[in-house]
Design a protein around this motif. Structure first.
Motif, mmCIF file in Angstrom:
data_model
loop_
_atom_site.group_PDB
_atom_site.id
_atom_site.type_symbol
_atom_site.label_atom_id
_atom_site.label_comp_id
_atom_site.label_asym_id
_atom_site.label_seq_id
_atom_site.Cartn_x
_atom_site.Cartn_y
_atom_site.Cartn_z
ATOM 1 N N LEU A 433 -36.196 -24.522 137.005
ATOM 2 C CA LEU A 433 -35.808 -23.314 137.793
ATOM 3 C C LEU A 433 -34.828 -24.191 138.803
ATOM 4 O O LEU A 433 -33.925 -23.353 139.287
ATOM 5 C CB LEU A 433 -37.141 -22.598 138.495
ATOM 6 N N GLN A 434 -35.118 -25.433 139.446
ATOM 7 C CA GLN A 434 -34.602 -25.896 140.645
ATOM 8 C C GLN A 434 -33.712 -27.117 139.830
ATOM 9 O O GLN A 434 -34.342 -28.285 140.029
ATOM 10 C CB GLN A 434 -35.240 -26.213 141.633
ATOM 11 N N ALA A 435 -32.866 -27.185 139.306
ATOM 12 C CA ALA A 435 -32.378 -28.392 138.386
ATOM 13 C C ALA A 435 -31.493 -29.258 139.542
ATOM 14 O O ALA A 435 -31.085 -30.344 138.998
ATOM 15 C CB ALA A 435 -31.363 -27.935 137.338
ATOM 16 N N TRP A 436 -30.820 -28.666 140.634
ATOM 17 C CA TRP A 436 -30.050 -29.503 141.514
ATOM 18 C C TRP A 436 -30.361 -28.925 142.908
ATOM 19 O O TRP A 436 -31.359 -28.188 143.093
ATOM 20 C CB TRP A 436 -28.600 -29.152 141.320
ATOM 21 N N VAL A 437 -30.085 -29.954 143.854
ATOM 22 C CA VAL A 437 -30.152 -29.600 145.409
ATOM 23 C C VAL A 437 -28.989 -30.326 146.129
ATOM 24 O O VAL A 437 -28.102 -30.978 145.616
ATOM 25 C CB VAL A 437 -31.477 -30.580 145.889
ATOM 26 N N SER A 438 -28.499 -29.599 147.023
ATOM 27 C CA SER A 438 -27.329 -30.101 148.031
ATOM 28 C C SER A 438 -27.963 -30.313 149.278
ATOM 29 O O SER A 438 -28.684 -29.489 150.135
ATOM 30 C CB SER A 438 -26.349 -28.885 148.147
ATOM 31 N N GLN A 439 -28.129 -31.631 149.805
ATOM 32 C CA GLN A 439 -28.737 -32.049 150.938
ATOM 33 C C GLN A 439 -27.727 -32.349 151.929
ATOM 34 O O GLN A 439 -26.588 -33.107 151.857
ATOM 35 C CB GLN A 439 -29.925 -33.172 150.734
ATOM 36 N N PHE A 440 -27.938 -31.900 153.160
ATOM 37 C CA PHE A 440 -26.906 -32.115 154.148
ATOM 38 C C PHE A 440 -27.264 -33.051 155.583
ATOM 39 O O PHE A 440 -28.399 -32.758 155.990
ATOM 40 C CB PHE A 440 -26.410 -30.897 154.727
#
Length: 650
Positions: A433-440
């Motif tokens: 379901l959550q294959a990626w993340v964008s972390q700032f």
């Protein structure tokens, strides 16, 4: 349950439900307006007194002959207004412009939209009821303990209160010492390979706080209530505790988590047991978001997950029907049972009886097969509290334990969902379901750190996330659910809440979304909106209740699908904030002046009481906390097993 609603309040409730759901109710297997009103009336009867009183007061205001202002002039009863006028009244009440009661109105709105949509927008969510789905692989069954008729007393060497990830790991590890272990939890055990529909899961596997609140800006908090806890209902994302987090914890506790061989071993052990593996961009929507991130220059990296062999049913929050997810029911709970741990579901620990520096026994309420509670007494030599950041401090507070940090420093990872509609069906696909993340921001600044992840957009959750501007527009949105997707913006907060005990001994959660968290969410929403637009979204909606712009005009419609030319983003003060991560109410420290528990998890001042869950986090993890919880619990279990704990407390 309270008595049924007065006739005038019931009429006002049905009119409210019809205003929101009239164009969608009763179609495609959805409940009718009276059926939705019936379910909400039952929920009203179970509300705590203060919220119940305010809800009745709100309905009476709607039912009053001159209760609402007619936009053509004069005052009228809500139910007598034309449908379009009622829609205008609801929008104004939701934004606090009509009269007081925005908190109750928003709560009612959430209930109506969820109950309307959660009964099966797509086959994987089933019909209205806990229909099981057969597992695709042969899994061992877990047995639960039962008490004899009339039995009210139990005894064990180790009592583990709470069967979330930390409790399951602790029970299995402690059982290796050869001592008797009893693992209890308020929830039930969902067999591996069984799955509930979204509506049933919300009541049986999840516990919701502030879902019904008098406060307009209340954060809706969800936590698991089942054996296996968050590992059963989470979305399979396994992110390592960042080094900046462990550095922060070292500064707060004096313990070097990064270089400690014991913690590093525990981290490795739980990753291996959960079969954590790298995700792949196999879903068309994920691939499209990846390309858009590259064009915009946004950080974008693949996640790790524990769902090898995922069947892509998107049913993670209702129990994995394929058995692909390596949650506690396929790992440490299996170990615990094989080592002789007794699993006792439906058992809520209310307090510990303290005598000096020791706890002698636990008072609990045990629900029988009919759901009727009976008081039980559990004697133990040692106890581990693992009920989570909401229930663990409540047990200690009811027990009379005192600490300046107990119940304080509650962090929630406040989050918002940014929904968007596409011209093609993109959200589905294959893979996790959550294959990626964008972390700032990797700095220590709490004001700028946030993450963007793909959100589960199940029918019920989607309905609560979408704006309400008209019943017709809402019906189109629900009907076109496969064309919608959502991004989750998650902010790292600094502990802006508290857990305390109410007058009747109930757990009370108080939380204030800080200006820094709101600023981070606001920035994240803007980035998510731009990102979704770049990825091809036809419309992006702000995750809030403030829809005064274009309030009377539904968006253009093509082929039955909503398409809007501009983004519908408004002020952050109206954000619909949610939370699935609770941390920090029994924080770890190097002394009673800095925390509730020491570096072994033992409560300061008590010889045989330990804590091992996310409540001991010295600060918010800033990422999905499953791996951090598991690694810390495994590490604390090794410390506890090595202690010379007295054995003469029974």
């Amino acid at each position: 349950m309270s008595s049924p609603l007065p006739a005038n309040c019931r009429a006002a409730l049905e009119a409210f439900c019809e205003t929101l759901a009239g164009d969608a109710a009763g179609r495609a297997g959805r409940p009718t307006v009276p059926e939705v009103a019936d379910r909400i009336e039952r929920r009203i009867g179970k509300l705590v007194p203060q919220v119940h009183v305010e809800t009745i007061r709100f309905l009476k205001r709607l039912a009053r002959p001159g209760g609402v202002f007619r936009f053509g002039g004069g005052w009228s009863r809500f139910a007598r207004l034309h449908h379009t006028e009622r829609e205008m009244v609801v929008r104004r009440v939701l934004t606090g412009q009509q009269f007081k009661g925005a908190g109750i109105a928003r709560s009612l709105c959430r209930q109506v939209l969820f109950l309307l949509a959660a009964n099966g927008q797509r086959p994987t969510f089933g019909a209205d009821g806990p229909e099981p789905t057969e597992a695709t692989r042969d899994e061992p069954g877990l047995r639960v303990a039962t008490l004899k008729s009339g039995q009210t007393k139990l005894a064990c060497d180790w009592l583990v209160a709470g069967a979330g990830p930390a409790g399951c790991i602790m029970a299995a590890e402690l059982a290796e010492t050869g001592q008797s272990v009893l693992l209890v939890d308020r929830g039930q055990l969902l067999p591996v390979g069984r799955s509930l529909d979204e509506a049933a899961a919300s009541g049986q596997l999840l516990e919701t706080w502030n879902g019904w609140s008098t406060q307009p800006d209340a954060v809706v908090v969800t936590n698991a209530r089942t054996f296996g806890g968050g590992s059963v209902v989470n979305w399979g994302t396994c992110l390592d505790p960042p080094e900046w987090l462990l550095a922060d914890w070292r500064q707060r506790t004096g313990f070097d988590f990064v270089r400690n061989d014991g913690f590093r071993h525990s981290h490795f052990a739980v990753r291996r047991r959960l079969e954590v593996a790298a995700s792949e961009l196999t879903c068309p929507f994920d691939q499209q978001m990846g390309r858009a991130a590259k064009e915009l220059g946004l950080p974008f990296r693949l996640t790790w997950n524990n769902v090898a062999g995922c069947q892509s049913c998107c049913n993670c929050q209702s129990g994995c029907p394929s058995g692909a997810k390596r949650d506690m029911r396929r790992t440490w709970l299996v170990d615990a049972e094989r080592l002789g741990v007794f699993l006792l579901p439906g058992c809520e620990i209310t307090k510990l009886e303290l005598s000096g520096r020791t706890a002698r026994l636990a008072r609990a309420m045990l629900a029988d097969e009919e759901g009727q509670p009976r008081a039980v007494e559990i004697r133990f030599r040692n106890v581990v509290l693992a009920g989570g950041a909401l229930h663990t401090p409540s047990i200690l507070l009811r027990s009379g334990f005192v600490s300046p940090h107990l119940g304080r420093h509650l962090s929630l990872h406040p989050s918002v969902i940014v929904p968007a509609v596409f011209r093609e069906i993109l959200p589905g696909g294959i893979g996790p379901l959550q294959a990626w993340v964008s972390q700032f921001s990797e700095s220590a600044s709490l004001a700028t750190r946030y993450m963007i992840e793909r959100s589960l957009f199940s029918p019920g959750l989607a309905a609560m996330s979408l704006p309400f501007r008209s019943s017709r527009e809402l019906a189109v949105m629900i009907d076109t659910h496969p064309f919608w997707a959502g991004l989750l913006v998650l902010a790292r907060d600094g502990g802006d809440g508290e857990v305390r005990i109410g007058k009747r001994g109930e757990t009370v959660l108080e939380y204030w979304t800080s200006p820094q968290s709101l600023a981070a969410l606001e920035e994240g929403v803007a980035v998510a909106a731009e990102w979704l637009t770049k990825a091809g979204a036809e419309a992006v909606y702000g995750p809030n209740w403030d829809f005064r712009q274009r309030a009377n005009r539904p968006p253009p419609v093509w082929d039955g699908h909503p398409v809007a030319a501009e983004k519908s983003l408004t002020s952050r003060e109206a954000f619909k904030v949610i939370s699935a991560h609770q941390m920090g109410t029994c924080r770890m420290g190097d002394s009673p002046q800095s925390g509730v528990v020491d570096l072994t998890g033992r409560v300061f001042g008590l010889e045989n009481v330990f804590v091992a869950d996310a409540s001991v986090f010295p600060s918010a993890s800033g990422v999905n906390p499953l791996l951090t919880v598991c690694a810390l619990a495994h590490f604390l279990a090794q410390q506890i097993k090595g202690l010379a704990v007295p054995r003469a407390f029974v």
